[in-house]
Design a protein around this motif. Sequence first.
Motif, PDB file in Angstrom:
ATOM      1  N   ARG A  78      25.796  37.602 -41.309  1.00 28.08           N
ATOM      2  CA  ARG A  78      26.552  35.771 -42.149  1.00 28.08           C
ATOM      3  C   ARG A  78      28.067  36.017 -42.342  1.00 28.08           C
ATOM      4  O   ARG A  78      28.573  35.958 -41.804  1.00 28.08           O
ATOM      5  CB  ARG A  78      25.198  36.070 -43.279  1.00 28.08           C
ATOM      6  CG  ARG A  78      25.642  35.141 -44.036  1.00 28.08           C
ATOM      7  CD  ARG A  78      25.154  34.680 -45.426  1.00 28.08           C
ATOM      8  NE  ARG A  78      24.782  35.545 -46.283  1.00 28.08           N
ATOM      9  CZ  ARG A  78      24.150  36.398 -46.524  1.00 28.08           C
ATOM     10  NH1 ARG A  78      22.825  36.283 -46.253  1.00 28.08           N
ATOM     11  NH2 ARG A  78      24.149  37.159 -47.669  1.00 28.08           N
ATOM     12  N   GLU A  81      31.794  32.940 -54.132  1.00 26.76           N
ATOM     13  CA  GLU A  81      31.333  32.016 -55.169  1.00 26.76           C
ATOM     14  C   GLU A  81      31.672  31.599 -55.829  1.00 26.76           C
ATOM     15  O   GLU A  81      32.178  31.188 -56.779  1.00 26.76           O
ATOM     16  CB  GLU A  81      29.760  31.811 -54.415  1.00 26.76           C
ATOM     17  CG  GLU A  81      29.040  31.410 -53.647  1.00 26.76           C
ATOM     18  CD  GLU A  81      27.808  31.557 -53.079  1.00 26.76           C
ATOM     19  OE1 GLU A  81      27.005  32.575 -54.378  1.00 26.76           O
ATOM     20  OE2 GLU A  81      26.672  30.891 -52.318  1.00 26.76           O
ATOM     21  N   GLU A 100      33.043  28.974 -47.137  1.00 24.51           N
ATOM     22  CA  GLU A 100      31.615  27.361 -47.306  1.00 24.51           C
ATOM     23  C   GLU A 100      30.367  27.838 -45.906  1.00 24.51           C
ATOM     24  O   GLU A 100      30.141  27.725 -46.325  1.00 24.51           O
ATOM     25  CB  GLU A 100      32.353  26.261 -46.880  1.00 24.51           C
ATOM     26  CG  GLU A 100      33.933  25.924 -47.797  1.00 24.51           C
ATOM     27  CD  GLU A 100      34.573  25.198 -46.917  1.00 24.51           C
ATOM     28  OE1 GLU A 100      35.035  24.503 -45.625  1.00 24.51           O
ATOM     29  OE2 GLU A 100      36.072  24.666 -47.545  1.00 24.51           O
ATOM     30  N   ALA A 101      30.893  28.347 -44.614  1.00 26.67           N
ATOM     31  CA  ALA A 101      30.566  28.578 -43.895  1.00 26.67           C
ATOM     32  C   ALA A 101      29.217  29.922 -44.662  1.00 26.67           C
ATOM     33  O   ALA A 101      28.194  30.110 -44.652  1.00 26.67           O
ATOM     34  CB  ALA A 101      30.652  29.214 -42.403  1.00 26.67           C
ATOM     35  N   ARG A 152      27.076  28.285 -46.574  1.00 25.14           N
ATOM     36  CA  ARG A 152      25.513  27.629 -46.255  1.00 25.14           C
ATOM     37  C   ARG A 152      24.073  28.381 -45.576  1.00 25.14           C
ATOM     38  O   ARG A 152      23.308  28.426 -46.022  1.00 25.14           O
ATOM     39  CB  ARG A 152      25.961  26.801 -45.625  1.00 25.14           C
ATOM     40  CG  ARG A 152      26.824  25.621 -45.685  1.00 25.14           C
ATOM     41  CD  ARG A 152      27.289  24.489 -44.171  1.00 25.14           C
ATOM     42  NE  ARG A 152      28.475  24.772 -43.905  1.00 25.14           N
ATOM     43  CZ  ARG A 152      29.605  24.864 -43.272  1.00 25.14           C
ATOM     44  NH1 ARG A 152      30.067  24.898 -44.293  1.00 25.14           N
ATOM     45  NH2 ARG A 152      29.882  25.479 -42.347  1.00 25.14           N
ATOM     46  N   GLN A 184      22.515  30.793 -48.129  1.00 27.81           N
ATOM     47  CA  GLN A 184      21.393  29.197 -48.772  1.00 27.81           C
ATOM     48  C   GLN A 184      20.332  29.257 -48.160  1.00 27.81           C
ATOM     49  O   GLN A 184      19.604  29.335 -48.334  1.00 27.81           O
ATOM     50  CB  GLN A 184      21.830  27.546 -49.333  1.00 27.81           C
ATOM     51  CG  GLN A 184      21.412  26.660 -49.665  1.00 27.81           C
ATOM     52  CD  GLN A 184      21.079  27.609 -50.976  1.00 27.81           C
ATOM     53  OE1 GLN A 184      21.674  28.117 -51.987  1.00 27.81           O
ATOM     54  NE2 GLN A 184      19.296  26.321 -51.767  1.00 27.81           N
ATOM     55  N   ARG A 185      20.965  28.800 -46.649  1.00 29.78           N
ATOM     56  CA  ARG A 185      19.579  28.976 -45.523  1.00 29.78           C
ATOM     57  C   ARG A 185      18.925  29.845 -45.256  1.00 29.78           C
ATOM     58  O   ARG A 185      17.923  30.238 -44.808  1.00 29.78           O
ATOM     59  CB  ARG A 185      20.314  28.480 -43.814  1.00 29.78           C
ATOM     60  CG  ARG A 185      19.113  28.288 -43.048  1.00 29.78           C
ATOM     61  CD  ARG A 185      20.560  27.712 -41.397  1.00 29.78           C
ATOM     62  NE  ARG A 185      21.367  26.770 -42.190  1.00 29.78           N
ATOM     63  CZ  ARG A 185      22.012  26.684 -41.305  1.00 29.78           C
ATOM     64  NH1 ARG A 185      22.884  26.454 -40.443  1.00 29.78           N
ATOM     65  NH2 ARG A 185      23.138  25.525 -42.130  1.00 29.78           N
TER      66      ARG A 185
END
Length: 429
Positions: A165, A424, A400-401, A404, A407-408
């Motif tokens: 990630r 965060e 930000e990426a 995301r 979360q995915r």
Amino acid sequence: MNRILSVFLSHLFKTGNLTITDASGGVTQWGDGTGEKLHIRFNTKAAERAVALHPSLKFGEAYMDGGLDVVSGSIYDVLALIFANADRGDAAREPWMRAIARMRLLYRRYIQNNTPRRARANVQHHYDLSGALYDLFLDADRQYSCAYFERPGASLEEAQLAKKRHIAAKLNFDRPGLRALDIGCGWGGMGLYLAGQLQAEVTGITLSDEQLAVARKRAEDAGLADRAKFRIEDYRDVKGQFDRIVSVGMFEHVGVDFYEAYFSRCAELLEADGVMLLHTIGRFEEPTNTNSFIAKYIFPGGYIPSLSQMTAAIERAGLIVTDVEVLRLHYAETLRHWRERFAARRDEAKALYDERFCRMWEFYLAASEGSFRWQDLVVFQVQLTKSRDALPLTRDYMFEAEARLRQRDDPDAAAASREGTWPERCAAE
């Protein structure tokens, strides 16, 4: 005890509590008597002589071949004591130690002459071992590189997913369908992540037959074979243009004399507005030799670069360094997980190979962990472009990426860890 070995040990051990029984049955104590009691025994005079003359290679060989045994403690404990004392003592400055280091530098170019044919043979030496071996200690995705521990107590599986990630966020996949090249794709985990989570069109290359077979099957099983294609190919032979290039844990096999060719080829393959992320082991001190034992038995032809060696070749290739992150103790923690998992399933490894192999692997994992925990090894993540405006002006897009993707990847885990992750936490403040 061998006289040269005795002199060497007297210069090395200033702290600790180590007992050594020599091949004649003599017992000596080393250190200041503090800490865990450790005990090793030399079983042959030949092992004593060898370790005295070339400790960086022969200590590991003696353990692997049964020339010495660890009577109290573990080989990791013994190596930890050696590493802890290495910065305090002056054993490495002994004349014969400096002579060995100079000799290795003289023939380094031959050892690291990683032509396409030799590079393939070197990769097969390590990565074409039984897949069952790697299943003993790697995570299910077979990530065989430094994990990224976003929070204390993260499992190996969580940290390896976080690594993918973290890398994907730095590559800035701002739209689906981007063409991505994965140089040294391993068993396919990184490429499949990019294809599955970011809808990238991935080409993964490896020099390992075992890795290729697994990667292709995983792509088929995941329904991603149309977007994630894997093949045997040397980086020097790749054709085409790519929007994104990623290379994780492969650069260590390139060899110093091929750095300029490597980065020049990457520059040719990368689109004008493309982005590359290189994830590699490195050292924060000046360039030096690869550990003798690791070079001979684990990664032939391998070399750990300093940042200065990399950036010089990057500049000559016409690439721009747009971001550098140094992961300091992440690989030490990754190796701790691997070492403990291997120890827990040692009997299965012995059934696959033999006792000598198990001792070799134990020494490799323990020495590697120690090198990241107490010596100068780190992991560099270097982001590269060909154009200065290929990426947003600030690093916010990475955070930000990453949020995301987190979360995915696992919505529940993302919510539970929100207070503990640096990006965060910074956003919340």
